[in-house]
Scaffold this active site. Structure first.
Site, PDB file in Angstrom:
ATOM      1  N   GLU A  12       8.931 -15.304 -10.306  1.00  0.00           N
ATOM      2  CA  GLU A  12       8.135 -14.138  -9.906  1.00  0.00           C
ATOM      3  C   GLU A  12       7.728 -13.252 -11.071  1.00  0.00           C
ATOM      4  O   GLU A  12       6.698 -12.589 -10.994  1.00  0.00           O
ATOM      5  CB  GLU A  12       8.812 -13.324  -8.784  1.00  0.00           C
ATOM      6  CG  GLU A  12      10.023 -12.519  -9.178  1.00  0.00           C
ATOM      7  CD  GLU A  12      10.569 -11.681  -8.011  1.00  0.00           C
ATOM      8  OE1 GLU A  12      11.779 -11.506  -7.952  1.00  0.00           O
ATOM      9  OE2 GLU A  12       9.770 -11.198  -7.181  1.00  0.00           O
ATOM     10  N   LYS A  23      13.778 -15.311  -9.548  1.00  0.00           N
ATOM     11  CA  LYS A  23      13.570 -14.288 -10.588  1.00  0.00           C
ATOM     12  C   LYS A  23      12.619 -14.802 -11.646  1.00  0.00           C
ATOM     13  O   LYS A  23      11.676 -14.131 -12.026  1.00  0.00           O
ATOM     14  CB  LYS A  23      14.886 -13.933 -11.279  1.00  0.00           C
ATOM     15  CG  LYS A  23      15.830 -12.892 -10.807  1.00  0.00           C
ATOM     16  CD  LYS A  23      15.403 -11.629 -10.198  1.00  0.00           C
ATOM     17  CE  LYS A  23      14.643 -11.745  -8.913  1.00  0.00           C
ATOM     18  NZ  LYS A  23      15.240 -11.190  -7.744  1.00  0.00           N
ATOM     19  N   CYS A  62       0.812  -1.215   0.000  1.00  0.00           N
ATOM     20  CA  CYS A  62       0.000   0.000   0.000  1.00  0.00           C
ATOM     21  C   CYS A  62       0.847   1.269   0.000  1.00  0.00           C
ATOM     22  O   CYS A  62       1.969   1.277   0.502  1.00  0.00           O
ATOM     23  CB  CYS A  62      -0.877   0.026   1.237  1.00  0.00           C
ATOM     24  SG  CYS A  62      -1.879  -1.428   1.442  1.00  0.00           S
ATOM     25  N   GLU A 118      18.335 -17.801  -6.458  1.00  0.00           N
ATOM     26  CA  GLU A 118      17.975 -16.444  -6.854  1.00  0.00           C
ATOM     27  C   GLU A 118      17.483 -16.443  -8.310  1.00  0.00           C
ATOM     28  O   GLU A 118      16.510 -15.769  -8.643  1.00  0.00           O
ATOM     29  CB  GLU A 118      19.190 -15.510  -6.645  1.00  0.00           C
ATOM     30  CG  GLU A 118      19.024 -14.086  -7.097  1.00  0.00           C
ATOM     31  CD  GLU A 118      17.839 -13.337  -6.492  1.00  0.00           C
ATOM     32  OE1 GLU A 118      17.227 -13.824  -5.539  1.00  0.00           O
ATOM     33  OE2 GLU A 118      17.504 -12.257  -7.024  1.00  0.00           O
ATOM     34  N   TRP A 161      -3.012  -2.804  -1.456  1.00  0.00           N
ATOM     35  CA  TRP A 161      -2.593  -4.179  -1.737  1.00  0.00           C
ATOM     36  C   TRP A 161      -3.356  -5.035  -0.749  1.00  0.00           C
ATOM     37  O   TRP A 161      -3.135  -4.942   0.460  1.00  0.00           O
ATOM     38  CB  TRP A 161      -1.081  -4.291  -1.541  1.00  0.00           C
ATOM     39  CG  TRP A 161      -0.489  -5.593  -1.972  1.00  0.00           C
ATOM     40  CD1 TRP A 161      -0.179  -5.975  -3.246  1.00  0.00           C
ATOM     41  CD2 TRP A 161      -0.107  -6.684  -1.129  1.00  0.00           C
ATOM     42  NE1 TRP A 161       0.378  -7.230  -3.245  1.00  0.00           N
ATOM     43  CE2 TRP A 161       0.435  -7.696  -1.959  1.00  0.00           C
ATOM     44  CE3 TRP A 161      -0.154  -6.920   0.237  1.00  0.00           C
ATOM     45  CZ2 TRP A 161       0.913  -8.904  -1.462  1.00  0.00           C
ATOM     46  CZ3 TRP A 161       0.316  -8.131   0.730  1.00  0.00           C
ATOM     47  CH2 TRP A 161       0.849  -9.106  -0.119  1.00  0.00           C
ATOM     48  N   HIS A 190      18.344 -37.448  -5.230  1.00  0.00           N
ATOM     49  CA  HIS A 190      17.549 -37.762  -4.036  1.00  0.00           C
ATOM     50  C   HIS A 190      16.072 -37.383  -4.206  1.00  0.00           C
ATOM     51  O   HIS A 190      15.349 -37.308  -3.228  1.00  0.00           O
ATOM     52  CB  HIS A 190      18.143 -37.059  -2.813  1.00  0.00           C
ATOM     53  CG  HIS A 190      19.541 -37.504  -2.515  1.00  0.00           C
ATOM     54  ND1 HIS A 190      19.839 -38.763  -2.069  1.00  0.00           N
ATOM     55  CD2 HIS A 190      20.735 -36.869  -2.655  1.00  0.00           C
ATOM     56  CE1 HIS A 190      21.152 -38.884  -1.923  1.00  0.00           C
ATOM     57  NE2 HIS A 190      21.707 -37.742  -2.282  1.00  0.00           N
ATOM     58  N   ARG A 229       5.300  -0.369  -6.034  1.00  0.00           N
ATOM     59  CA  ARG A 229       5.227  -1.104  -4.772  1.00  0.00           C
ATOM     60  C   ARG A 229       4.274  -2.289  -4.861  1.00  0.00           C
ATOM     61  O   ARG A 229       4.305  -3.175  -4.018  1.00  0.00           O
ATOM     62  CB  ARG A 229       4.755  -0.171  -3.653  1.00  0.00           C
ATOM     63  CG  ARG A 229       5.634   1.039  -3.455  1.00  0.00           C
ATOM     64  CD  ARG A 229       5.004   2.019  -2.487  1.00  0.00           C
ATOM     65  NE  ARG A 229       4.957   1.452  -1.166  1.00  0.00           N
ATOM     66  CZ  ARG A 229       5.931   1.529  -0.263  1.00  0.00           C
ATOM     67  NH1 ARG A 229       7.037   2.169  -0.579  1.00  0.00           N
ATOM     68  NH2 ARG A 229       5.817   0.995   0.914  1.00  0.00           N
ATOM     69  N   ASN A 259      -1.958   2.213   5.901  1.00  0.00           N
ATOM     70  CA  ASN A 259      -1.029   1.130   5.545  1.00  0.00           C
ATOM     71  C   ASN A 259      -0.786   0.314   6.808  1.00  0.00           C
ATOM     72  O   ASN A 259      -0.662   0.875   7.893  1.00  0.00           O
ATOM     73  CB  ASN A 259       0.335   1.680   5.103  1.00  0.00           C
ATOM     74  CG  ASN A 259       0.302   2.288   3.725  1.00  0.00           C
ATOM     75  OD1 ASN A 259      -0.745   2.338   3.090  1.00  0.00           O
ATOM     76  ND2 ASN A 259       1.449   2.763   3.270  1.00  0.00           N
ATOM     77  N   GLY A 260      -0.638  -1.008   6.646  1.00  0.00           N
ATOM     78  CA  GLY A 260      -0.340  -1.855   7.804  1.00  0.00           C
ATOM     79  C   GLY A 260      -1.492  -2.800   8.092  1.00  0.00           C
ATOM     80  O   GLY A 260      -2.388  -2.986   7.250  1.00  0.00           O
ATOM     81  N   LYS A 285       6.487  -4.513  -3.764  1.00  0.00           N
ATOM     82  CA  LYS A 285       7.913  -4.216  -3.703  1.00  0.00           C
ATOM     83  C   LYS A 285       8.417  -4.239  -2.268  1.00  0.00           C
ATOM     84  O   LYS A 285       9.441  -4.816  -1.959  1.00  0.00           O
ATOM     85  CB  LYS A 285       8.177  -2.850  -4.357  1.00  0.00           C
ATOM     86  CG  LYS A 285       9.640  -2.433  -4.362  1.00  0.00           C
ATOM     87  CD  LYS A 285      10.476  -3.349  -5.231  1.00  0.00           C
ATOM     88  CE  LYS A 285      11.949  -3.037  -5.196  1.00  0.00           C
ATOM     89  NZ  LYS A 285      12.755  -4.165  -5.729  1.00  0.00           N
TER      90      LYS A 285
HETATM   91  O1  M6R Z   1      13.286  -4.942   0.807  1.00  0.00           O
HETATM   92  P1  M6R Z   1      13.774  -6.317   1.174  1.00  0.00           P
HETATM   93  O2  M6R Z   1      15.100  -6.632   0.593  1.00  0.00           O
HETATM   94  O3  M6R Z   1      13.718  -6.575   2.644  1.00  0.00           O
HETATM   95  O4  M6R Z   1      12.719  -7.295   0.493  1.00  0.00           O
HETATM   96  C1  M6R Z   1      12.776  -8.682   0.717  1.00  0.00           C
HETATM   97  C2  M6R Z   1      11.974  -9.441  -0.312  1.00  0.00           C
HETATM   98  O5  M6R Z   1      10.615  -9.107  -0.233  1.00  0.00           O
HETATM   99  C3  M6R Z   1      12.462  -9.181  -1.743  1.00  0.00           C
HETATM  100  O6  M6R Z   1      13.819  -9.442  -1.865  1.00  0.00           O
HETATM  101  C4  M6R Z   1      11.700 -10.061  -2.752  1.00  0.00           C
HETATM  102  O7  M6R Z   1      12.006 -11.404  -2.547  1.00  0.00           O
HETATM  103  C5  M6R Z   1      12.038  -9.632  -4.187  1.00  0.00           C
HETATM  104  N1  M6R Z   1      10.840  -9.184  -4.847  1.00  0.00           N
HETATM  105  C6  M6R Z   1      12.573 -10.709  -5.042  1.00  0.00           C
HETATM  106  O8  M6R Z   1      12.891 -10.242  -6.312  1.00  0.00           O
END
Ligand code: M6R
Length: 608
Positions: free
Chosen positions: A489, A486, A2, A482, A74, A505, A27, A99-100, A603
């Site tokens: 997502e 990527k 949000c 990682e 959100w 395994h 975000r 927000n929250g 984000k």
């Molecule tokens: O702002 P942060 O690094 O704490 O965020 C952590 C994760 O939410 C963030 O890295 C998320 O996994 C990414 N969208 C991945 O690309």
């Protein structure tokens, strides 16, 4: 997640609010809305979907108000819908954006229903508007009613509120969720993200937990929870429009991938000497404090967690200290046993991730040597809460998929390992090699960009698949994780990463002619082992895409071998990340996803 913006000005604020919402689109959100203090009433517009739909409604209605609040939502409580979108109102008088998460919403809902309040949405946020309205009946001012309201709320919140009876005035409250005040000329603002107002002011007041504010176009008053005035230091935040625009790129993610040589340069510049890191780069007293460190506890989420997992080897090899690594969302629930001389390290791009902040708060009460934060946003809560910190200086990262944040976190983690080893006078030769390799990293990343053409030859095939498998060994397993994160997502292809030795395994059962297997094969001590794991894939007819050294002996008949630039042992994990980012980006482009704002993701994840 949000986003909040509020503005009070001597000019109309409609455009300012919409522009602010656009700036916070990165975000992640599902609906948007605005409430304007116009004439004797508050004029509200809300819409499901993109901010541009709300903008169209605004253009059709042409509101002229000089103060108002706006929000991107959100969904947490209640589905994405117009009814659940903010601002929420009570009796056409009090309107709020929030927000929250309010944890005791059930209890408050019951109380409000008993008092005869009609609740129009499924959200926890709407209850705040009604509570302020209710508390106003026995308060001398809206501010007093807001303060009373927050004493009844459990959880995290940042709130901006207006009253139809007080044109030109905005109220704000902050508790465990970011909120700041922007100071302009004959106009002032409130926002949860400095980028929302970065194009109109550079002057900010960062609110602290328990702060309240009352803002008019000419005045900013900040109060504590007793309603007593408090001063907050004026902070300059420079988020220039170029760093928050796509420039000539199609997507923010693409721009951020190609910004990495500069971003890495900004991470290391001024922090490296000839053969070592400089002293106290984590803040005054840090080099001295690091002498005591005997073990390290890392806590982070998502990509930032992958950075910790990758870097573990550096800490074990250069500092000779063991490392514990936890998902931030899990850490405090396992009642961790904290041994003497343990350093606590959080890693976060945003510095506002709720799970990581909660872990930091928990760690504060434990007997850690101290708390280090590696983060990209200097004004963030995490940066303020840590004892020592280093900013990655990557510049704003707008794409939801983390790219430059990750590689700069790795560079910062390497510098942390070097600082600790230097403080403890360990492994000077390794420190020298690692320092030199760090310096070469930006140029090597640049070279890795030339792999794009080779990668384009494999993306078409991958883009038609439903699943993908990423393999690596040692640190490259974390880089493979990682890479898989990527791809999943932003392209929505299901992707898993495994240490290559684990294949037999279980996951080997997935390997058939269909599934692409992406392997990272640098010429390190584990490459021979990896080779036999890749034979297991070949024997099952699997298609292999291998990233490795030019002098590798790996033969790929079905699939492709891609030659990586010649890099060192210490900087190779950073360089091997680049083709995986390009691969995910190109595949997502072919699949036509909304890759800067992938579905369901945010984000900055400011709820637990
Ligand atoms: O702002 P942060 O690094 O704490 O965020 C952590 C994760 O939410 C963030 O890295 C998320 O996994 C990414 N969208 C991945 O690309």
């Amino acid at each position: 997640m949000c986003g909040i913006i509020g503005a009070t000005s001597s000019r109309s604020v409609g455009k300012i609010l919409i522009k602010g919402l656009h700036a916070m689109e990165y975000r992640g959100y599902d609906s948007a809305g605005v409430a304007l203090n116009q004439d004797s009433e508050v004029f509200r517009l809300r819409s499901l979907g993109k901010v541009s739909s709300l903008e169209e409604l605004m253009i059709n209605n042409k509101p002229k108000a000089k103060s108002g609040i706006a929000h991107t939502r959100w969904a947490t409580h209640g589905a994405p819908s117009e009814e659940n979108a903010h601002p929420h109102g009570s009796h056409n008088e009090i309107y709020i954006v929030h927000n929250g998460i309010i944890e005791n919403h059930d209890e408050i809902r019951e109380k409000l229903k008993e008092k005869g309040y009609k609740i129009a949405s499924e959200t926890d946020s709407e209850l705040i508007a009604h509570l302020i309205h209710l508390n106003k009946t026995d308060s001398s001012s809206t501010l007093e009613a807001l303060i009373k309201t927050t004493t009844e709320l459990k959880g995290a919140f940042s709130i901006a509120a207006i009253s139809s009876e007080e044109k030109g005035k905005i109220y704000a409250a902050k508790q465990k969720s970011p909120l700041l005040i922007g100071k302009g000329i004959e106009e002032n603002f409130v926002a949860s993200d400095p980028l929302a107002i970065a194009n109109i002011t550079e002057k900010f007041y960062l609110l602290e937990d328990g702060d309240f504010a009352e803002i008019t176009k000419n005045d900013i008053k900040i109060f504590n929870s007793n309603g007593e005035p408090v001063q907050r230091e004026e902070t300059k935040i420079d988020a220039t429009p170029t760093s928050t625009s796509k420039g000539n790129y199609t997507h923010f993610m693409e721009k951020e991938i190609y910004e990495q040589p500069d971003a890495l340069g900004n991470t290391i510049n001024g922090r490296l000497g000839e053969n070592d890191v400089l002293d106290n780069i984590f803040g005054l007293g840090s080099s001295d404090a690091f002498k005591k460190v005997k073990r390290i506890q890392f806590v982070a989420c998502g990509t930032s967690l992958h950075a910790a997992k990758t870097a573990r080897k550096w800490f074990e090899e250069i500092c000779e200290v063991p490392c514990y690594i936890d998902f931030a969302s899990e850490y405090r629930y396992r009642n961790p046993i904290v041994e003497d001389h343990t350093l606590f390290v959080t890693i976060s791009q945003s510095g506002e991730t709720a799970d990581t902040l909660a872990a930091l708060e928990y760690a504060r009460a434990e007997k850690y040597v101290g708390i280090v934060t590696i983060c990209n946003v200097p004004t963030s809560t995490m940066a303020r809460e840590a004892d020592w910190k280093i900013f990655t200086n990557a510049g704003p990262e707008i794409g939801v998929a983390s790219t430059k944040a990750f590689t700069t976190q790795l560079a910062a983690l390497m510098m942390l390992a070097l600082s600790i080893a230097k403080s403890q006078d360990k492994n000077a030769d390794k420190r020298k090699q690692a320092t030199q390799e760090l310096r070469e990293t930006p140029a090597l990343v640049d070279q890795a960009f030339s792999l794009k053409e080779n990668i384009s030859q494999i993306t078409q095939n991958i883009s038609t698949k439903h699943n993908a498998l990423f393999l690596g060994r040692g640190m490259y397993f974390s880089i493979a994780q990682e890479g898989a994160l990527k791809l999943k997502e932003i392209s929505y292809i299901h992707a898993e990463a495994y240490p290559a030795g684990e294949l037999k395994h279980g996951p080997l059962a997935l390997v058939d002619e269909e599934i692409p297997v992406i392997a990272l094969a640098p010429e390190d001590s584990l490459v021979e082992k990896l080779l036999s794991n890749l034979e297991e894939v070949k024997a099952r007819g699997g298609t292999l895409y291998v990233f490795g050294n030019a002098n590798s002996t790996i033969e790929v008949k079905k699939g492709k071998f891609i030659n990586m630039p010649d890099c060192g042992d210490y900087n190779a994990p950073i360089i091997y990340t680049i083709p995986l980012q390009i691969l995910a980006y190109e595949v997502a482009c072919l699949r036509g996803t909304d890759l800067d704002q992938p579905r369901n993701l945010a984000k900055s994840v400011t709820v637990e």
